[in-house]
Scaffold this active site. Structure first.
Site, PDB file in Angstrom:
ATOM      1  N   ARG A 177      -0.415   2.411  -1.453  1.00 39.51           N
ATOM      2  CA  ARG A 177      -1.683   1.608  -1.170  1.00 39.51           C
ATOM      3  C   ARG A 177      -1.534   0.722   0.032  1.00 39.51           C
ATOM      4  O   ARG A 177      -1.663  -0.327   0.256  1.00 39.51           O
ATOM      5  CB  ARG A 177      -1.860   0.499  -2.343  1.00 39.51           C
ATOM      6  CG  ARG A 177      -2.151   1.058  -3.798  1.00 39.51           C
ATOM      7  CD  ARG A 177      -3.320   1.898  -3.558  1.00 39.51           C
ATOM      8  NE  ARG A 177      -3.639   2.786  -5.004  1.00 39.51           N
ATOM      9  CZ  ARG A 177      -3.241   3.948  -5.244  1.00 39.51           C
ATOM     10  NH1 ARG A 177      -2.606   4.641  -4.239  1.00 39.51           N
ATOM     11  NH2 ARG A 177      -3.123   4.367  -6.448  1.00 39.51           N
ATOM     12  N   SER A 226      -9.451  -2.094  -9.213  1.00 38.03           N
ATOM     13  CA  SER A 226      -8.256  -2.581  -9.399  1.00 38.03           C
ATOM     14  C   SER A 226      -8.122  -3.834  -8.397  1.00 38.03           C
ATOM     15  O   SER A 226      -8.057  -3.561  -7.354  1.00 38.03           O
ATOM     16  CB  SER A 226      -7.143  -1.821  -9.191  1.00 38.03           C
ATOM     17  OG  SER A 226      -7.288  -0.489 -10.296  1.00 38.03           O
ATOM     18  N   GLU A 296      -4.883  -5.989  -4.286  1.00 37.15           N
ATOM     19  CA  GLU A 296      -5.187  -4.489  -4.029  1.00 37.15           C
ATOM     20  C   GLU A 296      -6.347  -4.574  -3.041  1.00 37.15           C
ATOM     21  O   GLU A 296      -6.531  -3.980  -2.382  1.00 37.15           O
ATOM     22  CB  GLU A 296      -5.244  -3.634  -4.922  1.00 37.15           C
ATOM     23  CG  GLU A 296      -5.591  -2.213  -4.467  1.00 37.15           C
ATOM     24  CD  GLU A 296      -5.220  -1.027  -5.678  1.00 37.15           C
ATOM     25  OE1 GLU A 296      -6.041  -0.294  -5.727  1.00 37.15           O
ATOM     26  OE2 GLU A 296      -4.243  -1.259  -6.227  1.00 37.15           O
TER      27      GLU A 296
END
EC number: 1.3.1.98
Length: 311
Positions: A177, A226, A296
């Site tokens: 990520r 998320s 995130e």
């Protein structure tokens, strides 16, 4: 909302004023953008980068996932590439596979389907990921053990002055990520090196992934995906569960009863309540497990993008 001769108005750019951002995001929360720019293509984007005043904050909007917009909106320029920079082209194909070139505004799901239709394997994991290729590059999107890094040949980027550059996955520093995107740079396109696959087998794999997504994720209500990254050796949803927060609600912002790392909008959630819920989860998890969760999603404030909660 109307067309305008704004601060970087040009024939190669469509400019709109005071555009509601909530409908352009998957969470359906947020105020207006002072300006929204839709470049006509790569040349229009370059023209925008060269002529738009540097003191105006800028945000690149993809599919609007992984994003919480402040109720007070964004006092700068939102750049939307989804209407013009969205081409998907098979550049090369042989018995072993092929190269798929995708512009940054193209939807990840559509990209996965085009790859399948051409018998190219490796992008099935994108079938259940909302957003655009530009966003997928920006966060090295992934699912089911696959990610962008594993299939990326190279990407074309534009710097803040409108010049084009090419970078491979290593040069972009792709990790979990994460991407080392230079400040002010914009993804323009990407090339994916894909193996030969059987279309029906890829379709079956995509169907399986989507079934798993339907079973695990709260698709009934708007969400940003998320909220937190998974820390090393743990799953964020398990830590939130262990802190006793599954289903916890502030106003119409709720930690999903189906998946604790998805925070949903039950209908009229405010950005304030969503941020309060995010901060509550971080604090409770830190107290219970000693783990500091990292966001995130991004939070778009009137001044620009934040990657940490706090007003």
């Amino acid at each position: 909302m109307k067309g305008s001769h704004g601060p970087c108005s040009d024939l190669t750019v469509t400019m709109l004023e005071n555009v509601p951002l909530a409908p352009l995001t998957t969470l359906k929360i947020g105020g207006n953008a002072r300006w929204l720019v839709r470049p006509s293509g790569v040349k229009g984007l370059s023209r925008y980068c060269r002529t738009c005043p540097g003191d105006l904050p800028r945000f690149i909007l993809g599919g609007g996932s992984n994003l919480l917009v402040d109720d007070n909106g964004f006092h700068g320029v939102v750049v939307d590439l989804t209407h013009t920079l969205n081409a998907i082209v098979v550049e090369h194909q042989d018995a072993h596979g092929g190269i798929l070139r995708v512009e940054a505004g193209a939807a990840t799901r559509k990209t996965a389907h085009v790859a399948r239709q051409n018998g190219l394997a490796g992008l099935a994991f994108m079938a259940g990921i909302p957003g655009t290729i530009g966003g997928a590059l920006r966060m090295n999107a992934g699912a089911y053990g696959c990610d962008v890094k594993g299939v990326l040949l190279d990407a074309q980027l534009m710097d803040a002055t409108g010049n084009l550059h090419t970078r491979n996955a290593q040069e972009l520093g792709l990790a979990y990520r994460h991407c080392d995107l230079p400040k002010g740079w914009i993804f323009v396109s990407a090339r994916f090196h894909l193996a030969r696959g059987e279309s029906e087998a890829i379709k079956s794999q995509m169907r399986d992934y989507n079934h798993k997504r339907t079973q695990a994720q709260p698709l009934r209500y708007p969400s940003a995906g998320s909220v937190f990254r998974n820390p090393a050796g743990a799953a964020a949803w398990q830590l939130i569960d262990a802190a006793g927060l599954r289903g916890h609600r502030i106003g119409d912002a709720q930690i999903s009863e189906k998946h604790s790392n998805f925070f949903v909008n039950l209908g009229a959630a405010s950005s304030l309540h969503m941020e309060e819920l995010i901060e509550l989860a971080r604090n409770r998890v830190a107290q219970h497990s000693g783990v500091q969760l990292t966001l995130e999603i991004g939070i778009l404030t009137p001044q620009g993008l934040r990657t940490e909660p706090g007003r």
